[in-house]
Design a protein around this motif. Structure first.
Motif, short mmCIF file in Angstrom:
data_model
loop_
_atom_site.label_atom_id
_atom_site.label_comp_id
_atom_site.label_asym_id
_atom_site.label_seq_id
_atom_site.Cartn_x
_atom_site.Cartn_y
_atom_site.Cartn_z
N SER A 87 0.83 -1.20 0.00
CA SER A 87 0.00 0.00 0.00
C SER A 87 0.87 1.26 0.00
CB SER A 87 -0.94 0.00 1.20
OG SER A 87 -0.21 -0.12 2.41
N GLU A 88 2.03 1.19 0.61
CA GLU A 88 2.91 2.37 0.66
C GLU A 88 3.59 2.66 -0.67
OE1 GLU A 88 2.93 -0.28 2.74
OE2 GLU A 88 4.98 -0.78 3.38
N ASP A 89 3.39 1.81 -1.66
CA ASP A 89 3.90 2.09 -3.01
C ASP A 89 2.94 2.99 -3.78
OD1 ASP A 89 5.01 -1.30 -3.13
OD2 ASP A 89 6.24 0.48 -2.75
N THR A 90 1.76 3.25 -3.23
CA THR A 90 0.80 4.13 -3.89
C THR A 90 1.40 5.51 -4.09
OG1 THR A 90 -1.13 2.96 -3.04
CG2 THR A 90 -1.43 5.27 -3.65
N ALA A 91 1.43 5.97 -5.33
CA ALA A 91 2.05 7.25 -5.67
C ALA A 91 1.86 7.52 -7.15
CB ALA A 91 3.54 7.22 -5.34
N VAL A 92 2.20 8.73 -7.55
CA VAL A 92 2.36 9.04 -8.96
C VAL A 92 3.83 8.79 -9.29
CG1 VAL A 92 2.18 10.75 -10.78
CG2 VAL A 92 0.53 10.74 -8.90
N TYR A 93 4.08 8.02 -10.33
CA TYR A 93 5.43 7.65 -10.71
C TYR A 93 5.85 8.46 -11.94
CZ TYR A 93 5.52 3.85 -7.38
OH TYR A 93 5.52 3.12 -6.21
N TYR A 94 7.08 8.95 -11.87
CA TYR A 94 7.65 9.79 -12.91
C TYR A 94 9.01 9.23 -13.33
CZ TYR A 94 4.47 13.32 -10.90
OH TYR A 94 3.38 14.00 -10.42
N CYS A 95 9.42 9.59 -14.52
CA CYS A 95 10.79 9.29 -14.93
C CYS A 95 11.50 10.61 -15.26
CB CYS A 95 10.83 8.35 -16.12
SG CYS A 95 10.02 8.96 -17.62
N VAL A 111 -0.17 5.02 -9.64
CA VAL A 111 -0.20 3.64 -9.16
C VAL A 111 -0.93 3.64 -7.82
CG1 VAL A 111 1.17 1.70 -8.32
CG2 VAL A 111 1.90 2.97 -10.36
N THR A 112 -1.99 2.86 -7.74
CA THR A 112 -2.75 2.76 -6.51
C THR A 112 -2.79 1.30 -6.09
OG1 THR A 112 -4.12 4.66 -7.14
CG2 THR A 112 -4.94 3.22 -5.38
#
Length: 115
Positions: A87-95, A111-112
């Motif tokens: 659950s703690e990986d929930t975030a907006v991911y950017y490169c 990513v939710t």
């Protein structure tokens, strides 16, 4: 203006997997180390991991052993394979490039991870 385009995010259950992609222009991609970053709600953007021009990788401790970064120089594309999601990986991911994130940020991909 160089663009970064992230894709592949979505809603996934705890323990699941996702694969994100990042595409940018060829001249930028081949000349730079690249990295994945993420920004969780209410938190600052953080580095997740990076890949060198020749494919060496490094990760922050919370994702090491679960996430894998790879790149396909022929397709100007970087990938982030995320396994055993939490659950703690929930975030907006950017490169962006690494170090220094020298390019304008893209829109990111959400990513939710739900329990």
């Amino acid at each position: 203006q160089v663009q970064l385009v992230e894709s592949g995010g979505g809603l996934v259950q705890v323990g699941g997997s996702l694969r994100l992609s990042c595409v940018t222009s060829g001249s930028i991609f081949s000349a730079n180390h690249m990295a994945w970053y993420r920004q969780a709600p209410g938190k600052q953007r953080e580095l997740v991991g990076y890949i060198s021009r020749i494919g060496n990788t490094d990760y922050i401790a919370p994702v090491a052993g679960r996430f894998i970064i790879s790149r396909d120089n022929a397709k100007n594309t970087m990938y982030l394979e995320m396994n055993r999601l939490k659950s703690e990986d929930t975030a907006v991911y950017y490169c962006n490039t690494h170090p220094g994130a020298s390019l304008s940020w893209g829109q990111g991909t959400q990513v939710t991870v739900s329990s």
